[in-house]
Design a protein around this motif. Structure first.
Motif, short mmCIF file in Angstrom:
data_model
loop_
_atom_site.label_atom_id
_atom_site.label_comp_id
_atom_site.label_asym_id
_atom_site.label_seq_id
_atom_site.Cartn_x
_atom_site.Cartn_y
_atom_site.Cartn_z
N VAL A 105 38.14 51.68 41.32
CA VAL A 105 37.28 50.57 41.75
C VAL A 105 37.67 49.30 41.00
O VAL A 105 37.71 48.21 41.59
CB VAL A 105 35.78 50.92 41.53
CG1 VAL A 105 34.90 49.72 41.78
CG2 VAL A 105 35.38 52.08 42.41
N ALA A 106 37.99 49.41 39.72
CA ALA A 106 38.39 48.25 38.91
C ALA A 106 39.68 47.64 39.46
O ALA A 106 39.82 46.42 39.54
CB ALA A 106 38.56 48.66 37.46
N LYS A 107 40.64 48.47 39.86
CA LYS A 107 41.89 47.97 40.44
C LYS A 107 41.63 47.20 41.73
O LYS A 107 42.23 46.15 41.98
CB LYS A 107 42.85 49.12 40.73
CG LYS A 107 43.49 49.73 39.50
CD LYS A 107 44.39 50.89 39.91
CE LYS A 107 44.88 51.67 38.71
NZ LYS A 107 45.67 52.84 39.13
N LYS A 108 40.73 47.71 42.55
CA LYS A 108 40.42 47.03 43.81
C LYS A 108 39.68 45.72 43.58
O LYS A 108 39.85 44.76 44.32
CB LYS A 108 39.59 47.95 44.71
CG LYS A 108 40.37 49.14 45.24
CD LYS A 108 39.50 50.04 46.08
CE LYS A 108 40.26 51.27 46.51
NZ LYS A 108 39.42 52.22 47.22
N VAL A 114 37.27 39.83 40.10
CA VAL A 114 36.23 40.41 39.26
C VAL A 114 36.93 41.36 38.29
O VAL A 114 37.69 42.23 38.69
CB VAL A 114 35.18 41.17 40.10
CG1 VAL A 114 34.13 41.79 39.22
CG2 VAL A 114 34.56 40.26 41.14
N TYR A 115 36.63 41.17 36.96
CA TYR A 115 37.28 41.98 35.94
C TYR A 115 36.27 42.87 35.25
O TYR A 115 35.10 42.53 35.11
CB TYR A 115 38.00 41.08 34.92
CG TYR A 115 39.13 40.30 35.56
CD1 TYR A 115 40.35 40.91 35.79
CD2 TYR A 115 38.96 38.97 35.94
CE1 TYR A 115 41.38 40.22 36.39
CE2 TYR A 115 39.99 38.27 36.53
CZ TYR A 115 41.21 38.90 36.76
OH TYR A 115 42.23 38.23 37.36
N GLU A 116 36.76 43.96 34.74
CA GLU A 116 35.92 44.91 34.02
C GLU A 116 35.69 44.41 32.60
O GLU A 116 36.59 43.88 31.95
CB GLU A 116 36.62 46.27 33.98
CG GLU A 116 35.79 47.39 33.42
CD GLU A 116 36.52 48.74 33.49
OE1 GLU A 116 35.90 49.72 33.09
OE2 GLU A 116 37.68 48.77 33.92
#
Length: 128
Positions: A105-108, A114-116
């Motif tokens: 999900v973070a890669k997408k 949007v960053y983690e």
């Protein structure tokens, strides 16, 4: 008064040669069975209903077997289709579970900007 009977028409030369030679399978069967001794020259009317009943039962039996074989063939076809669909569902579930992992999900979301967050959340303390 004389009684009417059937007379077998035979030609002297041909009939004796055909029967005596026995070259035909049907003449052999006719000699061995001798059905005319049982029922005479014709079909007795009292035997027609039982034969029709037996023939009807035989036709129903044949139809039933044919229908059962078609049903079994259809069941096998549908079972194969269900197995194929079950394999597809398992594959789709595995793909869904993989794509719903946090790292995926973070890669997408990086493509959207949007960053983690790397830091743990801070606890806010309020004084009373």
């Amino acid at each position: 008064m004389a009684k009417n009977t059937f007379r077998a028409k035979e030609e002297k030369g041909k009939a004796t040669k055909r029967i005596s030679s026995g070259s035909s399978l049907f003449s052999f069967i006719e000699k061995k069975l001798d059905i005319t001794g049982l029922i005479g020259y014709g079909i007795p009317v009292k035997l027609v209903p039982p034969f029709l009943y037996a023939a009807t039962l035989a036709l129903i039996y044949i139809w039933s077997n044919h229908k059962a074989e078609n049903t079994i063939r259809e069941i096998n076809r549908v079972q194969q289709e269900v197995e194929d669909l079950r394999a597809d569902v398992t594959t789709l579930e595995a793909d869904y579970m993989f794509s719903s992992k946090q790292s995926e999900v973070a890669k997408k979301m990086q493509a959207l900007g949007v960053y983690e967050i790397d830091e743990p959340p801070m606890k806010i303390k309020v004084k009373k």
